[in-house]
Design a protein around this motif. Structure first.
Motif, PDB file in Angstrom:
ATOM      1  N   ASP A 130       6.250   7.367  -6.537  1.00 45.17           N
ATOM      2  CA  ASP A 130       7.505   8.076  -6.279  1.00 45.17           C
ATOM      3  C   ASP A 130       7.703   8.201  -4.790  1.00 45.17           C
ATOM      4  O   ASP A 130       6.758   8.486  -4.045  1.00 45.17           O
ATOM      5  CB  ASP A 130       7.481   9.476  -6.913  1.00 45.17           C
ATOM      6  CG  ASP A 130       7.392   9.395  -8.429  1.00 45.17           C
ATOM      7  OD1 ASP A 130       8.037   8.504  -8.998  1.00 45.17           O
ATOM      8  OD2 ASP A 130       6.668  10.213  -9.029  1.00 45.17           O
ATOM      9  N   ILE A 131       8.936   8.005  -4.336  1.00 42.50           N
ATOM     10  CA  ILE A 131       9.225   8.060  -2.900  1.00 42.50           C
ATOM     11  C   ILE A 131       8.861   9.428  -2.355  1.00 42.50           C
ATOM     12  O   ILE A 131       9.286  10.456  -2.875  1.00 42.50           O
ATOM     13  CB  ILE A 131      10.712   7.778  -2.623  1.00 42.50           C
ATOM     14  CG1 ILE A 131      11.049   6.339  -3.001  1.00 42.50           C
ATOM     15  CG2 ILE A 131      11.046   8.028  -1.154  1.00 42.50           C
ATOM     16  CD1 ILE A 131      12.484   5.958  -2.776  1.00 42.50           C
ATOM     17  N   GLY A 132       8.026   9.430  -1.300  1.00 40.98           N
ATOM     18  CA  GLY A 132       7.676  10.679  -0.633  1.00 40.98           C
ATOM     19  C   GLY A 132       6.660  11.521  -1.372  1.00 40.98           C
ATOM     20  O   GLY A 132       6.388  12.646  -0.993  1.00 40.98           O
ATOM     21  N   GLN A 161       5.890  -1.334 -15.160  1.00 41.02           N
ATOM     22  CA  GLN A 161       5.693   0.078 -15.520  1.00 41.02           C
ATOM     23  C   GLN A 161       4.212   0.446 -15.450  1.00 41.02           C
ATOM     24  O   GLN A 161       3.849   1.515 -14.950  1.00 41.02           O
ATOM     25  CB  GLN A 161       6.233   0.338 -16.931  1.00 41.02           C
ATOM     26  CG  GLN A 161       7.759   0.382 -16.995  1.00 41.02           C
ATOM     27  CD  GLN A 161       8.278   0.516 -18.412  1.00 41.02           C
ATOM     28  OE1 GLN A 161       7.559   0.287 -19.389  1.00 41.02           O
ATOM     29  NE2 GLN A 161       9.549   0.876 -18.539  1.00 41.02           N
ATOM     30  N   LYS A 162       3.376  -0.455 -15.906  1.00 40.42           N
ATOM     31  CA  LYS A 162       1.927  -0.220 -15.872  1.00 40.42           C
ATOM     32  C   LYS A 162       1.430  -0.084 -14.434  1.00 40.42           C
ATOM     33  O   LYS A 162       0.539   0.714 -14.128  1.00 40.42           O
ATOM     34  CB  LYS A 162       1.221  -1.383 -16.576  1.00 40.42           C
ATOM     35  CG  LYS A 162      -0.283  -1.209 -16.711  1.00 40.42           C
ATOM     36  CD  LYS A 162      -0.888  -2.412 -17.420  1.00 40.42           C
ATOM     37  CE  LYS A 162      -2.413  -2.344 -17.415  1.00 40.42           C
ATOM     38  NZ  LYS A 162      -3.016  -3.553 -18.015  1.00 40.42           N
ATOM     39  N   LEU A 163       2.012  -0.883 -13.540  1.00 36.29           N
ATOM     40  CA  LEU A 163       1.630  -0.834 -12.113  1.00 36.29           C
ATOM     41  C   LEU A 163       2.365   0.264 -11.352  1.00 36.29           C
ATOM     42  O   LEU A 163       2.168   0.439 -10.149  1.00 36.29           O
ATOM     43  CB  LEU A 163       1.927  -2.183 -11.453  1.00 36.29           C
ATOM     44  CG  LEU A 163       1.111  -3.387 -11.948  1.00 36.29           C
ATOM     45  CD1 LEU A 163       1.690  -4.694 -11.426  1.00 36.29           C
ATOM     46  CD2 LEU A 163      -0.354  -3.250 -11.557  1.00 36.29           C
ATOM     47  N   ASN A 164       3.233   1.018 -12.049  1.00 45.55           N
ATOM     48  CA  ASN A 164       4.053   2.076 -11.444  1.00 45.55           C
ATOM     49  C   ASN A 164       4.926   1.523 -10.316  1.00 45.55           C
ATOM     50  O   ASN A 164       4.987   2.075  -9.216  1.00 45.55           O
ATOM     51  CB  ASN A 164       3.174   3.224 -10.931  1.00 45.55           C
ATOM     52  CG  ASN A 164       3.980   4.506 -10.703  1.00 45.55           C
ATOM     53  OD1 ASN A 164       5.131   4.612 -11.143  1.00 45.55           O
ATOM     54  ND2 ASN A 164       3.400   5.464 -10.006  1.00 45.55           N
ATOM     55  N   LEU A 165       5.580   0.384 -10.600  1.00 45.81           N
ATOM     56  CA  LEU A 165       6.449  -0.282  -9.628  1.00 45.81           C
ATOM     57  C   LEU A 165       7.898  -0.223 -10.096  1.00 45.81           C
ATOM     58  O   LEU A 165       8.175  -0.395 -11.286  1.00 45.81           O
ATOM     59  CB  LEU A 165       6.058  -1.763  -9.490  1.00 45.81           C
ATOM     60  CG  LEU A 165       4.703  -2.098  -8.863  1.00 45.81           C
ATOM     61  CD1 LEU A 165       4.402  -3.567  -9.064  1.00 45.81           C
ATOM     62  CD2 LEU A 165       4.687  -1.747  -7.383  1.00 45.81           C
ATOM     63  N   ARG A 166       8.799   0.025  -9.147  1.00 46.46           N
ATOM     64  CA  ARG A 166      10.227  -0.116  -9.430  1.00 46.46           C
ATOM     65  C   ARG A 166      10.766  -1.167  -8.467  1.00 46.46           C
ATOM     66  O   ARG A 166      10.607  -1.043  -7.248  1.00 46.46           O
ATOM     67  CB  ARG A 166      10.963   1.215  -9.243  1.00 46.46           C
ATOM     68  CG  ARG A 166      10.497   2.265 -10.229  1.00 46.46           C
ATOM     69  CD  ARG A 166      11.489   3.406 -10.373  1.00 46.46           C
ATOM     70  NE  ARG A 166      11.802   4.074  -9.121  1.00 46.46           N
ATOM     71  CZ  ARG A 166      10.979   4.921  -8.497  1.00 46.46           C
ATOM     72  NH1 ARG A 166       9.782   5.170  -9.003  1.00 46.46           N
ATOM     73  NH2 ARG A 166      11.340   5.519  -7.380  1.00 46.46           N
ATOM     74  N   ILE A 202       1.026  -2.711  -4.942  1.00 42.99           N
ATOM     75  CA  ILE A 202       2.001  -3.175  -3.935  1.00 42.99           C
ATOM     76  C   ILE A 202       1.728  -4.635  -3.566  1.00 42.99           C
ATOM     77  O   ILE A 202       2.646  -5.406  -3.281  1.00 42.99           O
ATOM     78  CB  ILE A 202       2.014  -2.261  -2.676  1.00 42.99           C
ATOM     79  CG1 ILE A 202       3.215  -2.563  -1.780  1.00 42.99           C
ATOM     80  CG2 ILE A 202       0.726  -2.379  -1.892  1.00 42.99           C
ATOM     81  CD1 ILE A 202       4.543  -2.162  -2.335  1.00 42.99           C
ATOM     82  N   GLN A 203       0.449  -5.045  -3.606  1.00 45.03           N
ATOM     83  CA  GLN A 203       0.111  -6.445  -3.341  1.00 45.03           C
ATOM     84  C   GLN A 203       0.556  -7.341  -4.504  1.00 45.03           C
ATOM     85  O   GLN A 203       1.040  -8.453  -4.282  1.00 45.03           O
ATOM     86  CB  GLN A 203      -1.396  -6.597  -3.104  1.00 45.03           C
ATOM     87  CG  GLN A 203      -1.872  -5.971  -1.803  1.00 45.03           C
ATOM     88  CD  GLN A 203      -3.374  -5.774  -1.756  1.00 45.03           C
ATOM     89  OE1 GLN A 203      -4.096  -6.171  -2.678  1.00 45.03           O
ATOM     90  NE2 GLN A 203      -3.865  -5.134  -0.703  1.00 45.03           N
TER      91      GLN A 203
END
Length: 405
Positions: A301-303, A75-80, A117-118
């Motif tokens: 968020d996608i897009g 959540q901190k990295l804004n990853l799903r 993302i890495q």
């Protein structure tokens, strides 16, 4: 030449009847030869050598994280993240367990800590898993697939004369192809690995020679790679690591069948990574067809629009209004930094550039009709701030932004 001095020249009148695509390239007539996909191949008739995919050893610091801590970290990295048993996200380069040769190149490239993302993509790729990465431009996804790719290549036996690459990276445009190729060369230096860029607009003969000389990595646009495979300049039999970058743009440009045929020509037990800014139905279908049990990572968020860019929109009714608005503000813009002006067509590009030059502005011009060496020089001069203004057709300009990102 004496008998026919106009041989090979495009008639100037043609400009009035030729339409241009969003990259400023002339749209070819329907009679022009289309690059057909590669023919089907029966992999059961080929005896492939076994290879190792999984090179990831979880760092002890990550091993002690609880499930709740992993959720909070993502959540901190804004990853799903979705998919079966994804590895925990790393938070430092030490967690990747890369060797000193590669880490030296990473430090030399002034990376201080991995991007989100890495943090998640590198351990997935090092684990040998297939991956879908949805991330915005400038997220660091290129390095996320290059670093594990180098580890993957170094585990395999050296190329023998006449063998094709071990890793193939497919992308939509020549600018992006060159950008990824530059990164492959930079990090590949750690192990003296060879990379070849293969794209339309470059010399077919030079590319074929480089492929025949042997390279562990090929970065390519789909159509040009298919051309070289058909002409037997290279083979996809040794490929075990396959990346499709900006898949949504490849589909927008009509490359779906070429992309699918490249995937179908590479051994089925390969490792495949698919990156896209969006995840529309067509991309979802492609992912289902060419990936096996993938882990999906969405960063942001996608897009979504890049939140690091401030966007101010003004709607102007006519061309004369746009010209007035631009000339009133251009001095202010250039005093603050570089200015990139997008136009729709190559003809608009030439006209606007000519008008600005008459007003005394120094600028560069970028569109699809220019040859590759001219495009490279303009992009280089703009990035070095030798040119304060660049006028570019939409897609070509967007790729300059990728290079700057």
């Amino acid at each position: 030449m004496a008998e026919n001095p106009t041989a090979g020249l495009t008639q100037e009148d043609d400009d009035e009847i030729v339409d241009y695509d969003s990259d400023g390239n002339p749209i070819p007539p329907t009679t022009k030869k289309i690059i057909l996909p590669l023919p089907p191949i029966d992999h059961s008739e080929i005896e492939y050598a076994p290879f190792e995919k999984n090179f990831y050893n979880e760092h002890e610091e990550l091993g002690s994280l609880t499930g709740l801590q992993v959720v909070e970290l993502r959540q901190k990295l804004n990853l799903r993240v979705s998919g079966a048993a994804p590895p925990k996200p790393c938070t430092s380069f030490a967690h990747f367990n890369l060797d000193e040769q590669l880490m030296h190149q990473i430090r030399k490239s002034e990376y201080t800590q991995p991007t989100p993302i890495q943090c998640q993509g590198v351990p997935i790729a090092l684990s040998g898993r297939d991956m879908i990465g949805i991330a915005k431009t400038g997220s660091g996804k290129t390095a996320a697939f290059i670093w594990p790719m180098l580890v993957h290549i170094m585990d395999q036996k050296e190329l023998e004369p006449g063998e094709g690459p071990i890793a193939v990276i497919v992308c939509p445009t020549r600018e992006l192809c060159q950008q990824i190729h530059a990164e492959c060369k930079r990090f590949g230096k750690a192990y003296s690995l060879r990379s070849v860029a293969v794209y339309g607009g470059g010399s077919m003969w030079e590319q074929a020679k480089a492929l025949q000389d042997g390279a562990e990595i090929v970065v390519c646009t789909p159509g040009r790679l298919i051309d070289h495979v058909k002409k037997k300049a290279t083979s996809l039999q040794r490929v075990t690591y396959l990346v499709f970058d900006e898949a949504d743009r490849m589909f927008d440009m009509g490359f779906e069948y070429q992309v699918r045929s490249i995937a179908s020509h590479v051994r089925p037990d390969r490792q495949t990574l698919l990156f896209s800014a969006t995840f529309r139905k067509k991309i979802e279908r492609l992912a289902r067809d060419i990936l096996v049990d993938p882990i999906r990572v969405v960063q942001g968020d996608i897009g979504e629009a890049n939140e690091d860019v401030t966007q101010v929109v003004e709607m102007l009714p006519s061309g004369s209004d746009k010209w007035g608005w631009l000339t009133r503000r251009l001095v202010e813009f250039t005093s603050s930094g570089s200015v990139l002006i997008f136009v729709t067509k190559k003809a608009n590009c030439d006209e606007l550039a000519s008008n600005l030059i008459q007003e005394g502005y120094s600028l560069g011009l970028l569109h699809g009709d220019m040859d590759q060496s001219e495009r490279n020089k303009v992009i280089s001069d703009f990035k070095k701030k030798n040119l304060p203004v660049l006028v570019a057709t939409d897609v070509a300009g967007a790729n300059v932004l990728l290079g700057l990102g």
